[in-house]
Design an enzyme around this catalytic site. Structure first.
Site, PDB file in Angstrom:
ATOM      1  N   THR A  71       2.088  -3.814   4.518  1.00  0.00           N
ATOM      2  CA  THR A  71       1.466  -5.060   4.087  1.00  0.00           C
ATOM      3  C   THR A  71       2.020  -6.264   4.850  1.00  0.00           C
ATOM      4  OG1 THR A  71       1.400  -6.570   2.188  1.00  0.00           O
ATOM      5  CG2 THR A  71       3.189  -5.020   2.216  1.00  0.00           C
ATOM      6  N   ASP A  72       1.229  -7.344   4.875  1.00  0.00           N
ATOM      7  CA  ASP A  72       1.724  -8.597   5.472  1.00  0.00           C
ATOM      8  C   ASP A  72       2.727  -9.295   4.551  1.00  0.00           C
ATOM      9  OD1 ASP A  72      -0.044  -9.418   3.491  1.00  0.00           O
ATOM     10  OD2 ASP A  72      -1.141 -10.850   4.740  1.00  0.00           O
ATOM     11  N   GLU A  73       2.817  -8.819   3.294  1.00  0.00           N
ATOM     12  CA  GLU A  73       3.698  -9.506   2.339  1.00  0.00           C
ATOM     13  C   GLU A  73       5.177  -9.364   2.707  1.00  0.00           C
ATOM     14  OE1 GLU A  73       2.638  -9.270  -1.795  1.00  0.00           O
ATOM     15  OE2 GLU A  73       0.573  -8.720  -1.323  1.00  0.00           O
ATOM     16  N   LYS A 131       8.365  -2.483   0.119  1.00  0.00           N
ATOM     17  CA  LYS A 131       7.558  -2.127   1.295  1.00  0.00           C
ATOM     18  C   LYS A 131       8.351  -2.438   2.578  1.00  0.00           C
ATOM     19  CE  LYS A 131       3.891  -0.761   1.634  1.00  0.00           C
ATOM     20  NZ  LYS A 131       3.366   0.633   1.647  1.00  0.00           N
ATOM     21  N   ARG A 190      -4.966 -16.339   0.949  1.00  0.00           N
ATOM     22  CA  ARG A 190      -4.838 -14.963   1.430  1.00  0.00           C
ATOM     23  C   ARG A 190      -5.878 -14.761   2.529  1.00  0.00           C
ATOM     24  NH1 ARG A 190      -0.999 -15.960  -1.056  1.00  0.00           N
ATOM     25  NH2 ARG A 190      -0.074 -14.873  -2.839  1.00  0.00           N
ATOM     26  N   PHE A 235      -0.285   6.295   2.707  1.00  0.00           N
ATOM     27  CA  PHE A 235      -0.829   5.188   1.906  1.00  0.00           C
ATOM     28  C   PHE A 235      -0.145   5.097   0.540  1.00  0.00           C
ATOM     29  CE2 PHE A 235      -4.857   4.148   4.173  1.00  0.00           C
ATOM     30  CZ  PHE A 235      -4.974   5.253   5.012  1.00  0.00           C
ATOM     31  N   TYR A 264       7.840  -5.884  -5.004  1.00  0.00           N
ATOM     32  CA  TYR A 264       6.876  -5.059  -4.258  1.00  0.00           C
ATOM     33  C   TYR A 264       7.111  -5.199  -2.757  1.00  0.00           C
ATOM     34  CZ  TYR A 264       2.521  -4.082  -1.728  1.00  0.00           C
ATOM     35  OH  TYR A 264       1.607  -3.638  -0.809  1.00  0.00           O
TER      36      TYR A 264
HETATM   37  P1  NAD Z   1      -3.282   1.708  -4.865  1.00  0.00           P
HETATM   38  O1  NAD Z   1      -2.248   1.260  -5.843  1.00  0.00           O
HETATM   39  O2  NAD Z   1      -4.720   1.490  -5.162  1.00  0.00           O
HETATM   40  O3  NAD Z   1      -3.110   3.282  -4.604  1.00  0.00           O
HETATM   41  C1  NAD Z   1      -1.872   3.892  -4.431  1.00  0.00           C
HETATM   42  C2  NAD Z   1      -2.054   5.385  -4.532  1.00  0.00           C
HETATM   43  O4  NAD Z   1      -0.773   6.012  -4.330  1.00  0.00           O
HETATM   44  C3  NAD Z   1      -2.544   5.849  -5.917  1.00  0.00           C
HETATM   45  O5  NAD Z   1      -3.569   6.796  -5.762  1.00  0.00           O
HETATM   46  C4  NAD Z   1      -1.314   6.483  -6.547  1.00  0.00           C
HETATM   47  O6  NAD Z   1      -1.621   7.514  -7.462  1.00  0.00           O
HETATM   48  C5  NAD Z   1      -0.586   6.999  -5.328  1.00  0.00           C
HETATM   49  N1  NAD Z   1       0.852   7.154  -5.538  1.00  0.00           N
HETATM   50  C6  NAD Z   1       1.707   6.272  -6.130  1.00  0.00           C
HETATM   51  N2  NAD Z   1       2.952   6.771  -6.142  1.00  0.00           N
HETATM   52  C7  NAD Z   1       2.897   7.981  -5.538  1.00  0.00           C
HETATM   53  C8  NAD Z   1       3.861   8.977  -5.215  1.00  0.00           C
HETATM   54  N3  NAD Z   1       5.145   8.811  -5.552  1.00  0.00           N
HETATM   55  N4  NAD Z   1       3.459  10.079  -4.576  1.00  0.00           N
HETATM   56  C9  NAD Z   1       2.144  10.266  -4.248  1.00  0.00           C
HETATM   57  N5  NAD Z   1       1.186   9.360  -4.519  1.00  0.00           N
HETATM   58  C10 NAD Z   1       1.557   8.227  -5.150  1.00  0.00           C
HETATM   59  O7  NAD Z   1      -2.875   1.043  -3.480  1.00  0.00           O
HETATM   60  P2  NAD Z   1      -3.800   0.547  -2.282  1.00  0.00           P
HETATM   61  O8  NAD Z   1      -4.246  -0.827  -2.567  1.00  0.00           O
HETATM   62  O9  NAD Z   1      -4.785   1.590  -1.972  1.00  0.00           O
HETATM   63  O10 NAD Z   1      -2.737   0.464  -1.114  1.00  0.00           O
HETATM   64  C11 NAD Z   1      -2.492   1.582  -0.252  1.00  0.00           C
HETATM   65  C12 NAD Z   1      -1.392   1.214   0.722  1.00  0.00           C
HETATM   66  O11 NAD Z   1      -1.799   0.090   1.479  1.00  0.00           O
HETATM   67  C13 NAD Z   1      -0.082   0.833   0.031  1.00  0.00           C
HETATM   68  O12 NAD Z   1       0.972   1.346   0.784  1.00  0.00           O
HETATM   69  C14 NAD Z   1      -0.081  -0.690   0.080  1.00  0.00           C
HETATM   70  O13 NAD Z   1       1.236  -1.188   0.118  1.00  0.00           O
HETATM   71  C15 NAD Z   1      -0.817  -0.942   1.374  1.00  0.00           C
HETATM   72  N6  NAD Z   1      -1.547  -2.223   1.455  1.00  0.00           N
HETATM   73  C16 NAD Z   1      -2.409  -2.581   0.458  1.00  0.00           C
HETATM   74  C17 NAD Z   1      -3.136  -3.776   0.583  1.00  0.00           C
HETATM   75  C18 NAD Z   1      -4.131  -4.208  -0.462  1.00  0.00           C
HETATM   76  O14 NAD Z   1      -4.641  -5.324  -0.383  1.00  0.00           O
HETATM   77  N7  NAD Z   1      -4.479  -3.375  -1.431  1.00  0.00           N
HETATM   78  C19 NAD Z   1      -2.938  -4.598   1.700  1.00  0.00           C
HETATM   79  C20 NAD Z   1      -2.038  -4.173   2.686  1.00  0.00           C
HETATM   80  C21 NAD Z   1      -1.364  -2.992   2.548  1.00  0.00           C
END
Ligand code: NAD
Length: 351
Positions: A133-135, A162, A222, A80, A158
């Site tokens: 992500t879908d992006e 990804k 979205r 994640f 971003y």
């Molecule tokens: P977030 O930004 O809330 O959390 C990211 C976490 O990763 C944080 O805890 C951060 O400390 C940690 N992190 C960042 N860099 C790091 C590194 N180098 N090593 C270890 N940890 C690290 O993100 P989120 O919204 O929880 O998203 C989680 C995943 O899901 C991401 O990969 C994101 O691309 C994907 N995603 C998010 C969404 C959304 O709507 N939020 C939708 C689809 C996919």
């Protein structure tokens, strides 16, 4: 006992996932760099739980990841960890490439070497699941939906980072045979969402009586998914998904940004009316659009439904109502995670 190494498990989706996984009896090693988006407060209730081990570190640190893999011998690794905010990627794309691309590569190399040395039966059952992500698919017009075969066309730093990570994951399967799975999900919302993102930002600003910034005309669409549904989709793909495949995850809940903001205002007007009794929608303020703002995302999640039997359980109305209540009940968490470097100000205008 099943052991999972989860990266980014102090962030929004990762923490929701870890809290549920531990509650379901999984032993979780949680590796997180604790950037501004990662918060141990979110994991408070796991403090004395022997099934949760938090490790402060970077996914790109191969020595650390290798040590964790050899020590804990996980059955799966779920990635994640990422830099996840489009606005921040506009101001500083380098960090996104470092974590999302270089970091993911380091993680993949460490996991590949661990997996190769596993005994046959454990290697056969092992999975690396990459959360994306879908992006990565770019933007849609008025109609159509993203499927798993939609060509990648990322438009922000971003989504480009990804997309690159998704390609690396794919390549590690084709080149080295690593048993990977990738999920591409639409916009999530729910508890523990850092208040820079639309929904928690609007709740915080609405309660503070501040203007509610809506980018451009507010008609960007979205497909919103409640975070618990996403977590369930990930568990489904992990346990039932076909190695090497990608799965789209969506909420069947397309909404314009302005509709989302108005829904939050209406809920707050009932739960926490303004002192002057006026509707909160009057706080809405249109501001200049995000540079390169994608117009519409929509997910076709029929592969996940037809092949693995997953569907979202929450409608947008149920999920947003729950989320607004959660933020009202957890104002202390919001105050704790706003550590001074980010105070709800606008970012991402550098273009
Ligand atoms: P977030 O930004 O809330 O959390 C990211 C976490 O990763 C944080 O805890 C951060 O400390 C940690 N992190 C960042 N860099 C790091 C590194 N180098 N090593 C270890 N940890 C690290 O993100 P989120 O919204 O929880 O998203 C989680 C995943 O899901 C991401 O990969 C994101 O691309 C994907 N995603 C998010 C969404 C959304 O709507 N939020 C939708 C689809 C996919």
């Amino acid at each position: 006992m099943t052991t999972w190494l989860v990266t980014g498990g102090a962030g929004f989706i990762g923490a929701n996932f870890v809290l549920e996984a531990v509650a379901k009896g999984i032993h979780v090693i949680n590796l997180d760099a604790l950037t501004y988006a990662g918060n141990l407060k979110t994991l408070d209730r796991l403090q004395d739980n022997p099934d949760h081990l938090f490790v402060h570190g970077d996914i790109g640190d191969r020595d650390l990841v290798t040590r964790l893999l050899l020590e804990h011998r996980p059955d799966a690794v779920l990635n994640f960890a990422a830099e996840s905010h489009v606005d921040r990627s506009i101001d500083g794309p380098g960090t996104f490439v470092q974590t999302n691309v270089v970091g993911t590569l380091g993680l993949l190399e460490a996991v590949r070497d661990y997996w190769k040395a596993l005994p046959a039966e454990k290697a056969e059952a092992f999975r690396f699941l990459h959360v994306s992500t879908d992006e990565v698919y770019g933007t849609l017009g008025e109609t159509g939906k993203f499927t798993e075969t939609t060509p990648y066309a990322p438009n922000s730093p971003y989504s480009a980072s990804k997309a690159a990570s998704d390609h690396l994951v794919r390549a590690f399967h084709h080149t080295y045979g690593l048993p990977v799975l990738t999920t591409n999900c639409s916009n999530n919302y729910g508890p523990y969402h850092f208040p820079e993102k639309l929904i928690p930002l609007v709740i915080a600003k609405a309660l503070a009586g501040e203007p509610l910034p809506v980018y451009g005309d507010g008609k960007q669409v979205r497909d919103w998914l409640f975070v618990a549904d996403h977590c369930e989709a990930i568990r489904t793909v992990l346990t039932k998904g076909k190695v090497g495949e990608t799965y789209n995850v969506g909420g069947n809940s397309e909404k314009q940004n302005i509709e989302v903001v108005e829904a939050i205002c209406a809920l707050l007007d009932v739960r926490r009316p303004r002192a002057d009794g006026k509707p909160r929608r009057q706080q809405i303020t249109y501001v200049s659009d995000r540079p390169g703002h994608d117009r519409r995302y929509a997910i076709d999640a029929s592969k996940l439904k037809n092949e693995l039997g997953w569907e979202p359980k929450h409608s947008f109305e149920q999920g947003i109502s729950f989320t607004v209540d959660w933020y009202l009940d957890n104002q202390q968490w919001v105050n704790d995670v706003l550590d001074g470097s980010y105070r709800l100000q606008r970012i991402g205008t550098d273009a």
